[in-house]
Design an enzyme around this catalytic site. Structure first.
Site, PDB file in Angstrom:
ATOM      1  CE  LYS A 277      10.261  27.301  10.961  1.00 49.82           C
ATOM      2  NZ  LYS A 277      10.267  28.140  12.173  1.00 49.82           N
TER       3      LYS A 277
ATOM      4  CG  ASP B 187      12.474  27.858  17.242  1.00 50.53           C
ATOM      5  OD1 ASP B 187      11.751  28.207  17.465  1.00 50.53           O
ATOM      6  OD2 ASP B 187      13.940  28.283  17.812  1.00 50.53           O
ATOM      7  CB  SER B 188      14.423  28.001  11.287  1.00 47.64           C
ATOM      8  OG  SER B 188      12.985  28.218  10.723  1.00 47.64           O
TER       9      SER B 188
ATOM     10  CG  PHE C 156       9.739  30.880   4.223  1.00 50.08           C
ATOM     11  CD1 PHE C 156      10.249  30.195   3.584  1.00 50.08           C
ATOM     12  CD2 PHE C 156       9.874  30.867   5.740  1.00 50.08           C
ATOM     13  CE1 PHE C 156      10.656  29.086   4.406  1.00 50.08           C
ATOM     14  CE2 PHE C 156      10.085  30.440   6.311  1.00 50.08           C
ATOM     15  CZ  PHE C 156      11.447  28.738   6.141  1.00 50.08           C
ATOM     16  N   GLY C 157      10.354  34.923   4.386  1.00 44.68           N
ATOM     17  CA  GLY C 157      10.773  35.045   5.191  1.00 44.68           C
ATOM     18  C   GLY C 157      12.117  35.833   5.409  1.00 44.68           C
TER      19      GLY C 157
ATOM     20  CG  ASP D 150      14.178  32.448   1.925  1.00 43.21           C
ATOM     21  OD1 ASP D 150      14.821  31.793   2.353  1.00 43.21           O
ATOM     22  OD2 ASP D 150      13.363  31.391   1.484  1.00 43.21           O
TER      23      ASP D 150
HETATM   24  P1  ITT Z   1       6.254  27.959  14.075  1.00 39.17           P
HETATM   25  O1  ITT Z   1       7.160  28.310  15.550  1.00 39.17           O
HETATM   26  O2  ITT Z   1       5.253  27.181  14.177  1.00 39.17           O
HETATM   27  O3  ITT Z   1       7.293  26.722  13.197  1.00 39.17           O
HETATM   28  P2  ITT Z   1       7.815  30.351  12.928  1.00 39.17           P
HETATM   29  O4  ITT Z   1       7.944  30.894  11.523  1.00 39.17           O
HETATM   30  O5  ITT Z   1       6.760  30.965  14.233  1.00 39.17           O
HETATM   31  O6  ITT Z   1       6.580  29.221  13.209  1.00 39.17           O
HETATM   32  P3  ITT Z   1       9.691  31.060  14.198  1.00 39.17           P
HETATM   33  O7  ITT Z   1       9.717  30.797  15.423  1.00 39.17           O
HETATM   34  O8  ITT Z   1      11.134  29.109  13.987  1.00 39.17           O
HETATM   35  O9  ITT Z   1       9.108  30.191  13.644  1.00 39.17           O
HETATM   36  O10 ITT Z   1      10.519  31.560  13.316  1.00 39.17           O
HETATM   37  C1  ITT Z   1      11.429  30.924  12.363  1.00 39.17           C
HETATM   38  C2  ITT Z   1      11.162  32.546  11.489  1.00 39.17           C
HETATM   39  O11 ITT Z   1      12.851  33.013  11.083  1.00 39.17           O
HETATM   40  C3  ITT Z   1      10.741  32.405  10.388  1.00 39.17           C
HETATM   41  O12 ITT Z   1       9.291  33.275  10.890  1.00 39.17           O
HETATM   42  C4  ITT Z   1      11.155  33.082   9.873  1.00 39.17           C
HETATM   43  O13 ITT Z   1      10.968  34.579   9.077  1.00 39.17           O
HETATM   44  C5  ITT Z   1      12.704  33.437   9.818  1.00 39.17           C
HETATM   45  N1  ITT Z   1      13.534  32.031   9.027  1.00 39.17           N
HETATM   46  C6  ITT Z   1      13.418  30.840   8.870  1.00 39.17           C
HETATM   47  N2  ITT Z   1      13.913  29.758   8.307  1.00 39.17           N
HETATM   48  C7  ITT Z   1      13.444  30.751   7.317  1.00 39.17           C
HETATM   49  C8  ITT Z   1      14.341  30.376   5.727  1.00 39.17           C
HETATM   50  O14 ITT Z   1      14.803  29.236   5.555  1.00 39.17           O
HETATM   51  N3  ITT Z   1      14.565  31.663   4.597  1.00 39.17           N
HETATM   52  C9  ITT Z   1      14.159  32.326   5.266  1.00 39.17           C
HETATM   53  N4  ITT Z   1      13.635  32.846   6.702  1.00 39.17           N
HETATM   54  C10 ITT Z   1      13.386  32.008   7.597  1.00 39.17           C
END
Ligand code: ITT
Length: 203
Positions: free
Chosen positions: A13, A70-71, A153-154, A156
């Site tokens: 992020k 938050d996503s 990441f995540g 993707d």
């Molecule tokens: P912070 O709370 O510190 O911001 P986090 O990773 O815990 O970090 P979230 O609780 O918002 O953040 O979790 C969002 C998850 O959703 C993130 O860990 C990814 O696995 C997924 N995610 C969000 N946006 C994404 C993206 O653009 N591409 C791929 N996966 C995504």
């Protein structure tokens, strides 16, 4: 120049947010740079409530403006899961690739036409002495049957955006910056921050 901290621990992020926020009249910092030990609980049931809470806690702790994201991913065949729990799907302590694999296992019997999913992103801006504001974005797509690609990441590597036939991790940064849930929310946030800058310049 006033400070704006990107209130996230997720380096994926940070990478997507930082360049978009530079040039908005703030000096940009990551949470890692200013407060590596600060942890924010995320237990709300909406992206907006979680984003606001992360932005509030960080802004109040560091006495400066904060942007939180938050996503997550909502999969129709899983009734909208993992949603706000996307970062923890499959269990604590997993790598991103292991979470993708857990998702593929859960969808193993789901036919192609029912693998519909979407990413959501809410960005919350908390500036001391001002009302908080949120901006959001959604990216529609489907979950593939395998992981592919090295970018992003995540989730993707398993997410294929609507109108494309490759995952976001194959399509890469340029496409993601143009179409993603985060890019949409960021574009509204950038406009808002530039508006604040003009307002301040006028005083
Ligand atoms: P912070 O709370 O510190 O911001 P986090 O990773 O815990 O970090 P979230 O609780 O918002 O953040 O979790 C969002 C998850 O959703 C993130 O860990 C990814 O696995 C997924 N995610 C969000 N946006 C994404 C993206 O653009 N591409 C791929 N996966 C995504």
């Amino acid at each position: 120049m006033k400070r704006l901290v990107i209130a996230t621990r997720n380096q994926g992020k940070v990478a997507e947010l930082r360049s978009a926020l530079e040039g908005t009249g703030f000096e940009i910092f990551s949470l890692e740079e200013l407060a590596p030990g600060l942890v924010v609980e995320e237990d709300a049931e909406t992206f907006e409530a979680n984003a606001l809470e992360k932005a509030r806690v960080v802004s109040e702790a560091l006495h400066c403006a904060a942007v939180a994201d938050d996503s997550g991913l909502s999969v129709d065949a899983l009734g909208g899961d993992p949603g706000v729990r996307s970062a923890r799907y499959g269990g604590e302590g997993l790598r991103d690739s292991q979470r993708c694999e857990a998702l593929l296992r859960a969808l193993a019997d789901v036919p192609d036409e029912r693998r519909i999913a979407r990413f959501h992103c809410v960005l919350a801006l908390w500036i001391p002495g001002r009302p908080a504001v949120c901006f959001d974005g959604v990216l529609e797509g489907r979950i593939d049957r395998f992981l592919s690609g090295e970018h992003g990441f995540g989730y993707d590597p398993v997410f294929v955006p609507h109108g494309y036939d490759q995952s976001l991790a194959v399509l890469g940064k340029e496409v993601k910056q143009r179409i993603s849930h985060r890019a949409q929310a960021l574009s509204c946030l950038q406009t808002h921050l530039l508006g604040l800058r003009s307002e301040q310049a006028a005083h």
